[in-house]
Motif scaffolding. Structure first.
Motif, PDB file in Angstrom:
ATOM      1  N   PHE A 118      57.248  61.533  30.908  1.00  0.00           N
ATOM      2  CA  PHE A 118      57.577  61.776  32.322  1.00  0.00           C
ATOM      3  C   PHE A 118      59.085  61.922  32.511  1.00  0.00           C
ATOM      4  O   PHE A 118      59.551  62.869  33.138  1.00  0.00           O
ATOM      5  N   ILE A 119      59.852  60.990  31.956  1.00  0.00           N
ATOM      6  CA  ILE A 119      61.309  61.034  32.118  1.00  0.00           C
ATOM      7  C   ILE A 119      61.890  62.279  31.458  1.00  0.00           C
ATOM      8  O   ILE A 119      62.720  62.989  32.040  1.00  0.00           O
ATOM      9  N   GLN A 120      61.440  62.578  30.230  1.00  0.00           N
ATOM     10  CA  GLN A 120      61.960  63.760  29.537  1.00  0.00           C
ATOM     11  C   GLN A 120      61.622  65.028  30.317  1.00  0.00           C
ATOM     12  O   GLN A 120      62.462  65.919  30.468  1.00  0.00           O
ATOM     13  N   GLY A 121      60.399  65.108  30.837  1.00  0.00           N
ATOM     14  CA  GLY A 121      60.003  66.289  31.598  1.00  0.00           C
ATOM     15  C   GLY A 121      60.799  66.470  32.870  1.00  0.00           C
ATOM     16  O   GLY A 121      60.957  67.589  33.362  1.00  0.00           O
ATOM     17  N   ALA A 122      61.320  65.357  33.418  1.00  0.00           N
ATOM     18  CA  ALA A 122      62.074  65.415  34.673  1.00  0.00           C
ATOM     19  C   ALA A 122      63.499  65.914  34.483  1.00  0.00           C
ATOM     20  O   ALA A 122      64.133  66.332  35.459  1.00  0.00           O
ATOM     21  N   PHE A 123      64.034  65.886  33.252  1.00  0.00           N
ATOM     22  CA  PHE A 123      65.440  66.290  33.085  1.00  0.00           C
ATOM     23  C   PHE A 123      65.678  67.358  32.027  1.00  0.00           C
ATOM     24  O   PHE A 123      66.708  68.038  32.063  1.00  0.00           O
ATOM     25  N   ARG A 124      64.755  67.565  31.091  1.00  0.00           N
ATOM     26  CA  ARG A 124      65.057  68.458  29.965  1.00  0.00           C
ATOM     27  C   ARG A 124      64.862  69.933  30.337  1.00  0.00           C
ATOM     28  O   ARG A 124      63.753  70.438  30.433  1.00  0.00           O
ATOM     29  N   SER A 125      65.945  70.642  30.505  1.00  0.00           N
ATOM     30  CA  SER A 125      65.916  72.045  30.936  1.00  0.00           C
ATOM     31  C   SER A 125      65.643  72.996  29.779  1.00  0.00           C
ATOM     32  O   SER A 125      66.057  72.753  28.646  1.00  0.00           O
ATOM     33  N   ASN A 126      64.959  74.082  30.094  1.00  0.00           N
ATOM     34  CA  ASN A 126      64.742  75.153  29.129  1.00  0.00           C
ATOM     35  C   ASN A 126      65.914  76.129  29.210  1.00  0.00           C
ATOM     36  O   ASN A 126      65.780  77.261  29.686  1.00  0.00           O
ATOM     37  N   GLY A 127      67.070  75.657  28.763  1.00  0.00           N
ATOM     38  CA  GLY A 127      68.304  76.422  28.934  1.00  0.00           C
ATOM     39  C   GLY A 127      68.342  77.714  28.151  1.00  0.00           C
ATOM     40  O   GLY A 127      68.700  78.765  28.688  1.00  0.00           O
TER      41      GLY A 127
END
Length: 310
Positions: free
Chosen positions: A96-105
């Motif tokens: 959940f936490i990773q999905g909330a911040f990890r951008s597909n840059g």
């Protein structure tokens, strides 16, 4: 019309990739190989070609990275707080936490920057590519930290950190940025025949990236998706860019520079978050749902971001 012309090509190519995969016009094995080709050759060629000839302004680059870092850390903190309210188990909390911040840059943020800003500012592509390297490093460090704490992986923290450092060194996106910057600083000009080859490979990167995203998008994973998936996706594509807009007001940046940071904050959750969640013992099903939802929602939020920012 400008918003339509900027965003429509991105999602049309994503839809094309999904259509080609869904109709079996191209097999899944093709798209897996395409992912590897783009990751190891096409996108690095674009980065080396662009960065090696760019006029680097490290003061501006650092300000963009600071805005992105603050927005990312704020999204992580919000995700952590909401995970406590939802009382998620440890593996679910990590995903959940990773999905909330990890951008597909690399696979969404950079194409959005190039398609949207290059026509307005000739420096947009250069800035977007140079900033990508620290963006990738920051996201990997934070993801490994979160998943080490909440995951149930079989490896020790020491093994995971060592593996992470090796992955960073072997990451072709980071290494191509480093090489491009090094060539730029020592003012070594790439021979014309080689630079034309890199440019040709680089031009192929963006459409191939977007088609690959479409092919890998598993909409069926959304069946039975619970509220955590939607909440994490909304943090990623709504809350993160909103924080970016607020923070950017405190920095002396041009419109292009501000929007590069906000686009990287506002793009959907990276597909790599599923792989890392699976390897490090987090909830990979939840991670996959967040990726799919945030990608679909970004078709709505990215045009809004453009309308507000431009």
């Amino acid at each position: 019309m400008f918003i339509l012309n900027s965003i429509a090509p991105i999602f049309l190519l994503i839809l094309l990739g999904k259509a080609l995969q869904k109709t079996a016009f191209l097999p899944d094995a093709f798209f897996k190989s395409l992912n590897r080709f783009v990751f190891w050759f096409s996108l690095p060629a674009l980065l080396i070609s662009s960065i090696s000839r760019a006029a680097l302004d490290f003061s501006t680059i650092s300000r963009i990275v600071i805005i992105f870092s603050i927005g990312t850390l704020a999204s992580l903190a919000i995700g952590w707080g909401i995970s406590k309210i939802l009382k998620l188990p440890a593996p679910g909390t990590g995903a959940f936490i990773q999905g909330a911040f990890r951008s597909n840059g690399a696979f969404v943020g950079l194409p959005v920057i190039i398609y949207t800003l290059s026509g307005l500012d000739a420096n947009a592509e250069m800035l977007g590519t140079v900033v990508l390297a620290p963006v990738v490093v920051i996201l990997n460090i934070l993801s490994v930290t979160v998943l080490l704490h909440y995951g149930k992986g079989k490896h020790s923290a020491g093994d995971s950190i060592t593996s992470f450092l090796l992955q960073m060194v072997k990451n072709p996106l980071i290494m191509s940025c480093v090489l491009g910057i090094a060539l730029n600083l020592v003012q070594v000009e790439i021979p014309l025949f080689l630079n034309r080859s890199l440019e040709a490979l680089g031009r192929a990167a963006l459409p191939l990236i977007l088609m690959s995203i479409g092919a890998s998008l598993k909409v069926e994973r959304l069946e039975g998706a619970a509220s955590p998936s939607l909440i994490a996706a909304l943090i990623k594509v709504v809350v993160a860019p909103a924080i970016g807009f607020l923070i950017a007001g405190f920095f002396d940046l041009s419109m292009t520079e501000k929007m590069i940071a906000i686009f990287y904050l506002g793009c959907p959750t990276a597909g790599m978050s599923y792989i890392m969640a699976d390897v490090m013992g987090a909830d990979s099903t939840l991670a996959a749902r967040i990726i799919a939802l945030s990608t679909l929602l970004s078709a709505i939020t990215l045009p809004i971001i453009i309308a507000i920012g431009l």
